[in-house]
Design a protein around this motif. Structure first.
Motif, short mmCIF file in Angstrom:
data_model
loop_
_atom_site.label_atom_id
_atom_site.label_comp_id
_atom_site.label_asym_id
_atom_site.label_seq_id
_atom_site.Cartn_x
_atom_site.Cartn_y
_atom_site.Cartn_z
N LEU A 129 2.89 30.07 -10.18
CA LEU A 129 2.46 30.90 -9.05
C LEU A 129 2.77 32.37 -9.33
N ILE A 130 1.75 33.19 -9.09
CA ILE A 130 1.91 34.65 -9.16
C ILE A 130 1.23 35.20 -7.91
N THR A 131 1.97 35.92 -7.10
CA THR A 131 1.37 36.41 -5.86
C THR A 131 1.46 37.93 -5.79
N ILE A 132 0.97 38.40 -4.68
CA ILE A 132 0.79 39.83 -4.43
C ILE A 132 1.93 40.71 -4.97
N GLY A 133 1.53 41.71 -5.72
CA GLY A 133 2.49 42.72 -6.15
C GLY A 133 3.28 42.37 -7.39
N VAL A 134 2.70 41.64 -8.31
CA VAL A 134 3.41 41.32 -9.55
C VAL A 134 2.69 41.91 -10.78
N LEU A 135 1.40 41.70 -10.89
CA LEU A 135 0.69 42.12 -12.11
C LEU A 135 0.84 43.62 -12.35
N GLY A 136 0.88 44.40 -11.29
CA GLY A 136 0.98 45.86 -11.44
C GLY A 136 2.29 46.33 -12.06
N TRP A 137 3.31 45.47 -12.05
CA TRP A 137 4.59 45.87 -12.67
C TRP A 137 4.60 45.56 -14.16
N MET A 138 3.52 44.95 -14.64
CA MET A 138 3.49 44.48 -16.02
C MET A 138 2.75 45.48 -16.91
N PRO A 139 3.49 46.15 -17.83
CA PRO A 139 2.84 47.15 -18.68
C PRO A 139 1.89 46.52 -19.70
N ASP A 140 2.16 45.26 -20.07
CA ASP A 140 1.41 44.61 -21.15
C ASP A 140 0.94 43.26 -20.63
N LEU A 141 -0.32 43.19 -20.19
CA LEU A 141 -0.81 41.98 -19.53
C LEU A 141 -0.96 40.80 -20.49
N PRO A 142 -1.51 40.99 -21.71
CA PRO A 142 -1.58 39.85 -22.63
C PRO A 142 -0.19 39.27 -22.92
N GLY A 143 0.81 40.15 -23.11
CA GLY A 143 2.17 39.68 -23.37
C GLY A 143 2.74 38.94 -22.17
N PHE A 144 2.43 39.43 -21.00
CA PHE A 144 2.90 38.77 -19.77
C PHE A 144 2.33 37.36 -19.67
N PHE A 145 1.01 37.22 -19.82
CA PHE A 145 0.41 35.89 -19.65
C PHE A 145 0.82 34.93 -20.77
N ALA A 146 1.14 35.45 -21.94
CA ALA A 146 1.65 34.57 -23.00
C ALA A 146 2.96 33.93 -22.55
N ARG A 147 3.83 34.74 -21.90
CA ARG A 147 5.13 34.19 -21.42
C ARG A 147 4.89 33.20 -20.29
N VAL A 148 3.94 33.49 -19.41
CA VAL A 148 3.63 32.60 -18.29
C VAL A 148 3.13 31.27 -18.83
N ALA A 149 2.16 31.31 -19.75
CA ALA A 149 1.56 30.08 -20.28
C ALA A 149 2.62 29.23 -20.98
N ALA A 150 3.58 29.87 -21.63
CA ALA A 150 4.60 29.13 -22.39
C ALA A 150 5.45 28.25 -21.48
N LEU A 151 5.52 28.57 -20.21
CA LEU A 151 6.37 27.80 -19.29
C LEU A 151 5.62 26.68 -18.57
N LEU A 152 4.30 26.62 -18.76
CA LEU A 152 3.50 25.63 -18.03
C LEU A 152 3.22 24.41 -18.90
N THR A 153 3.03 23.28 -18.23
CA THR A 153 2.64 22.08 -18.95
C THR A 153 1.13 22.13 -19.22
N VAL A 154 0.68 21.45 -20.27
CA VAL A 154 -0.76 21.43 -20.56
C VAL A 154 -1.49 20.83 -19.37
N GLY A 155 -2.53 21.50 -18.92
CA GLY A 155 -3.30 21.03 -17.76
C GLY A 155 -2.76 21.56 -16.44
N GLY A 156 -1.57 22.16 -16.50
CA GLY A 156 -0.94 22.66 -15.27
C GLY A 156 -1.68 23.89 -14.76
N PRO A 157 -1.97 23.95 -13.46
CA PRO A 157 -2.67 25.12 -12.94
C PRO A 157 -1.75 26.31 -12.72
#
Ligand SMILES: C[S@@+](CC[C@H](N)C(=O)[O-])C[C@H]1O[C@@H](n2cnc3c(N)ncnc32)[C@H](O)[C@@H]1O
Length: 266
Positions: A129-157
């Motif tokens: 879950l990522i909600t209002i007011g988080v993406l804007g604090w992230m200077p590097d979006l590809p790097g951010f989503f790589a960290r997010v994806a690493a914590l999710l299970t395959v198929g996990g939304p």
């Protein structure tokens, strides 16, 4: 642009300095009282409906930029299991721990910069879950989503319910609030030394914080690049941010004000 950690460290100091404004007063007391109730939820109808449609019942959830965990703990009301809240503000995570205790939740909290997660960070969460007011604090979006994806299970939304980047072009406090004030493609961050409050009150000065605007194309492309397969992108005419943005609702012509993105880890 400076290195990512320059911005995230500055933002951490600004959030920590703002935390006392959020952890006291009538709103905080009301939140503590509400969290003790079994059906506790601060999620609005739009996000609630998204989560119901995804059938989150029984799923272990991680929230990125969880602040005081009010939303993460709300997932219990939908049958999901708030499992991990990640945030780099220790001061806010103290509030989160207090709220979790009152809600009777075992949710764990990790105080870390998302760009610098410890090696032993738990993984395989079934809902992100990522909600209002988080993406804007992230200077590097590809790097951010790589960290997010690493914590999710395959198929996990992964559910993102965020402000629409188009709205960032407007200044709600200007007397020209409906005239675009900045470029949709602005690359330099907004810099502020005002305490971060949600209700428009003046909380005084804090260390400088840095807010980045990412276009919708940046967001979708960064998700895809991190192996998060787009399942749904819905733009909404309602606002999910501070009260001063309510003036953009129910207008003709209508601006897009927020969006829901659902992606699944491949
Ligand atoms: C606007 S708040 C989230 C509010 C939340 N959506 C809500 O409505 O309750 C953003 C949070 O992201 C956290 N944050 C910002 N940058 C971060 C980073 N690099 N790593 C971890 N947390 C970060 C901040 O400390 C703050 O608690």
């Amino acid at each position: 642009m400076k290195p990512t950690h320059f911005y995230t460290e500055a933002n951490r100091a600004a959030w920590d300095a703002s935390a006392p404004l959020h952890g006291a007063g009538a709103d905080w007391e009301a939140l503590l009282e509400a969290a003790a109730k079994p059906d506790f939820s601060v999620l609005d109808d739009c996000l609630t409906q998204t989560l119901i449609e995804l059938d989150v019942h029984g799923k272990s959830a991680v929230q990125f930029g969880c602040i005081n965990a009010r939303e993460l703990l709300s997932l219990t009301s939908l049958g999901a299991v708030p499992a991990l809240g990640v945030d780099q503000s220790r001061a806010f995570l103290e509030q989160a721990a207090q709220l979790a205790r009152i809600a009777g939740s075992d949710c764990q909290f990790l105080c870390a910069d998302i760009y610098d997660l410890p090696e032993n960070t738990p993984k395989h969460f079934e809902l992100g879950l990522i909600t209002i007011g988080v993406l804007g604090w992230m200077p590097d979006l590809p790097g951010f989503f790589a960290r997010v994806a690493a914590l999710l299970t395959v198929g996990g939304p992964l559910v993102i319910y965020e402000t629409h980047p188009y709205l960032e072009m407007f200044d709600p406090n200007s007397d020209q609030a409906f005239t675009p004030a900045t470029s949709y493609f602005k690359k330099e961050p907004f810099v502020s030394e005002e305490a971060i409050t949600y209700d428009g009150t003046d909380g005084g000065r804090t260390p400088a914080s840095y807010w980045f605007v990412h276009t919708m194309g940046d967001i979708v492309t960064a998700c895809a690049g991190a192996g998060l397969m787009l399942e749904r992108l819905t733009e909404h005419p309602h606002s999910n941010r501070e009260v001063e943005y309510d003036q953009y609702e129910r207008r003709e012509p209508q601006l897009p004000l927020c969006f829901t993105l659902v992606a699944r880890k491949r």
